[in-house]
Design a protein around this motif. Structure first.
Motif, mmCIF file in Angstrom:
data_model
loop_
_atom_site.group_PDB
_atom_site.id
_atom_site.type_symbol
_atom_site.label_atom_id
_atom_site.label_comp_id
_atom_site.label_asym_id
_atom_site.label_seq_id
_atom_site.Cartn_x
_atom_site.Cartn_y
_atom_site.Cartn_z
ATOM 1 N N ALA A 49 15.072 -39.730 -23.079
ATOM 2 C CA ALA A 49 14.619 -39.396 -24.167
ATOM 3 C C ALA A 49 13.549 -38.508 -24.448
ATOM 4 N N VAL A 50 13.377 -37.406 -25.273
ATOM 5 C CA VAL A 50 12.421 -36.552 -25.593
ATOM 6 C C VAL A 50 11.714 -36.937 -26.655
ATOM 7 N N LEU A 51 10.454 -37.064 -26.470
ATOM 8 C CA LEU A 51 9.383 -37.369 -27.571
ATOM 9 C C LEU A 51 8.676 -36.393 -28.335
ATOM 10 N N GLY A 52 8.518 -36.540 -29.658
ATOM 11 C CA GLY A 52 7.510 -35.668 -30.371
ATOM 12 C C GLY A 52 6.299 -36.092 -30.448
ATOM 13 N N CYS A 53 5.789 -36.989 -29.451
ATOM 14 C CA CYS A 53 4.191 -37.478 -29.212
ATOM 15 C C CYS A 53 4.012 -37.704 -27.996
ATOM 16 N N GLY A 54 2.888 -38.234 -27.645
ATOM 17 C CA GLY A 54 2.471 -38.497 -26.220
ATOM 18 C C GLY A 54 3.542 -39.690 -25.706
ATOM 19 N N ILE A 55 3.755 -39.765 -24.421
ATOM 20 C CA ILE A 55 4.663 -40.951 -23.953
ATOM 21 C C ILE A 55 3.998 -42.420 -24.138
ATOM 22 N N ASP A 56 2.882 -42.292 -24.495
ATOM 23 C CA ASP A 56 2.219 -43.636 -24.578
ATOM 24 C C ASP A 56 2.103 -44.033 -25.869
ATOM 25 N N ARG A 57 2.718 -43.301 -27.162
ATOM 26 C CA ARG A 57 2.807 -43.688 -28.577
ATOM 27 C C ARG A 57 4.204 -44.177 -28.667
ATOM 28 N N ASP A 58 4.236 -45.527 -29.386
ATOM 29 C CA ASP A 58 5.335 -46.074 -29.573
ATOM 30 C C ASP A 58 5.863 -45.636 -30.855
ATOM 31 N N TYR A 59 6.720 -44.531 -30.789
ATOM 32 C CA TYR A 59 7.243 -43.977 -32.073
ATOM 33 C C TYR A 59 8.808 -43.701 -31.884
ATOM 34 N N PRO A 60 9.399 -44.173 -33.099
ATOM 35 C CA PRO A 60 9.207 -45.163 -33.937
ATOM 36 C C PRO A 60 8.820 -46.419 -33.237
ATOM 37 N N ALA A 61 8.234 -47.456 -34.016
ATOM 38 C CA ALA A 61 7.752 -48.644 -33.568
ATOM 39 C C ALA A 61 8.998 -49.575 -33.260
ATOM 40 N N ALA A 62 9.944 -49.378 -34.034
ATOM 41 C CA ALA A 62 11.235 -50.291 -33.922
ATOM 42 C C ALA A 62 11.874 -49.910 -32.384
ATOM 43 N N HIS A 63 11.523 -48.888 -31.784
ATOM 44 C CA HIS A 63 12.227 -48.475 -30.680
ATOM 45 C C HIS A 63 11.292 -48.449 -29.379
ATOM 46 N N ALA A 64 10.220 -49.317 -29.684
ATOM 47 C CA ALA A 64 9.344 -49.625 -28.487
ATOM 48 C C ALA A 64 9.956 -50.294 -27.382
ATOM 49 N N GLY A 65 10.698 -51.254 -27.633
ATOM 50 C CA GLY A 65 11.492 -52.137 -26.325
ATOM 51 C C GLY A 65 12.417 -51.039 -25.722
ATOM 52 N N LEU A 66 13.456 -50.249 -26.737
ATOM 53 C CA LEU A 66 14.227 -49.307 -26.174
ATOM 54 C C LEU A 66 13.628 -48.237 -25.230
ATOM 55 N N ALA A 67 12.504 -47.790 -25.599
ATOM 56 C CA ALA A 67 11.590 -46.739 -24.786
ATOM 57 C C ALA A 67 11.207 -47.218 -23.525
ATOM 58 N N ARG A 68 10.952 -48.550 -23.440
ATOM 59 C CA ARG A 68 10.636 -49.148 -22.136
ATOM 60 C C ARG A 68 11.643 -49.367 -21.287
ATOM 61 N N GLN A 69 13.060 -49.745 -21.949
ATOM 62 C CA GLN A 69 14.043 -49.775 -21.168
ATOM 63 C C GLN A 69 14.779 -48.532 -20.418
ATOM 64 N N ILE A 70 14.430 -47.420 -21.440
ATOM 65 C CA ILE A 70 14.679 -45.906 -20.882
ATOM 66 C C ILE A 70 13.822 -45.685 -19.578
ATOM 67 N N ALA A 71 12.462 -45.896 -19.760
ATOM 68 C CA ALA A 71 11.405 -45.702 -18.848
ATOM 69 C C ALA A 71 11.594 -46.511 -17.427
ATOM 70 N N GLU A 72 12.242 -47.556 -17.604
ATOM 71 C CA GLU A 72 12.556 -48.319 -16.409
ATOM 72 C C GLU A 72 13.766 -47.900 -15.767
ATOM 73 N N ARG A 73 14.689 -47.385 -16.306
ATOM 74 C CA ARG A 73 15.885 -46.838 -15.549
ATOM 75 C C ARG A 73 16.045 -45.477 -15.361
ATOM 76 N N SER A 74 15.533 -44.599 -16.612
ATOM 77 C CA SER A 74 15.804 -43.165 -16.737
ATOM 78 C C SER A 74 14.506 -42.602 -16.840
ATOM 79 N N LEU A 75 14.341 -41.938 -18.144
ATOM 80 C CA LEU A 75 13.255 -41.018 -18.023
ATOM 81 C C LEU A 75 12.956 -40.718 -19.698
ATOM 82 N N LEU A 76 11.612 -40.724 -19.815
ATOM 83 C CA LEU A 76 11.097 -40.406 -21.033
ATOM 84 C C LEU A 76 10.359 -39.076 -20.842
ATOM 85 N N VAL A 77 10.591 -37.834 -21.702
ATOM 86 C CA VAL A 77 9.671 -36.774 -21.384
ATOM 87 C C VAL A 77 9.137 -36.346 -22.710
#
Length: 215
Positions: A38-66
């Motif tokens: 997942a490539v973000l348009g903000c800092g990786i510590d920002r939950d955006y969109p808020a509805a995808h906060a859980g999804l972002a955590r799942q991605i970070a656990e298995r793959s990568l946030l950029v």
């Protein structure tokens, strides 16, 4: 479907974590134990969109946030087109599923074309505003995407052979709908739904008021 099947074939699915098709692509890849970025348009510590906060955590656990932005940087409209150049840069092929005439997905496609990457577009209804962008890409020479195999072929990956489909209904074909209902104990609606799921041609009307299943 594309996210799931491509991840199952070993392809890393890259998207922007936005609402809609981005989120579905990420989720579908994770469902198959595949990898997604997942490539973000903000800092990786920002939950955006808020509805995808859980999804972002799942991605970070298995793959990568950029993100190219420092932690704490808030999302802003101009940051998302900039993010799309990173999405395109990470990918050997870009797939545009739906796009209006002016869409962020078209920005990603432009970046991909500038880098000489493959661009696929899913053909859509010519009267649909959501297909105006994808159909315009096709006019410009993008590759029509009709199935997962189109992408895999470009990447030089052999599609995984589909397992043989088994179902009690298949052993009873061809036969009338009434015969299928009696033999299986299923309701007529269940029989019809099962035939659709099995990609059987459907039911043809007979002169005596019954229906014959088409293989």
């Amino acid at each position: 479907m594309l996210g799931r099947e491509l991840a199952k074939a070993g392809v890393v699915v890259v998207s922007g974590l936005a609402r809609g098709v981005d989120g579905e692509a990420h989720r579908s890849a994770l469902e198959t134990d595949g990898h997604t970025v997942a490539v973000l348009g903000c800092g990786i510590d920002r939950d955006y969109p808020a509805a995808h906060a859980g999804l972002a955590r799942q991605i970070a656990e298995r793959s990568l946030l950029v993100s190219e932005y420092e932690p704490g940087v808030e999302p802003a409209p101009w940051r998302f087109p900039a993010r799309n150049r990173i999405v395109a840069g990470l990918c050997a092929a870009t797939v545009v599923v739906e796009a209006r005439e002016r869409s962020g997905a078209l920005i990603t496609a432009d970046f991909a074309l500038e880098e000489g990457r493959e661009v696929f577009a899913v053909p859509g209804e010519i009267t649909s505003a959501l297909s105006a962008g994808t159909n315009a890409l096709l006019r410009l020479g993008a590759t029509p995407l009709t199935g997962v195999g189109d992408v895999l072929e470009t990447l030089g990956i052999e599609p995984t052979p589909r397992a043989p489909v088994t179902h009690p209904l298949l052993e009873l074909l061809p036969g009338t709908a009434d015969e299928l209902v009696r033999a299986t104990g299923m309701a007529p609606a269940e029989v019809a739904a099962a035939l659709v799921e099995l990609e059987v041609g459907g039911l043809a009307a007979e002169g005596d008021g019954t229906y014959r299943a088409l293989a």
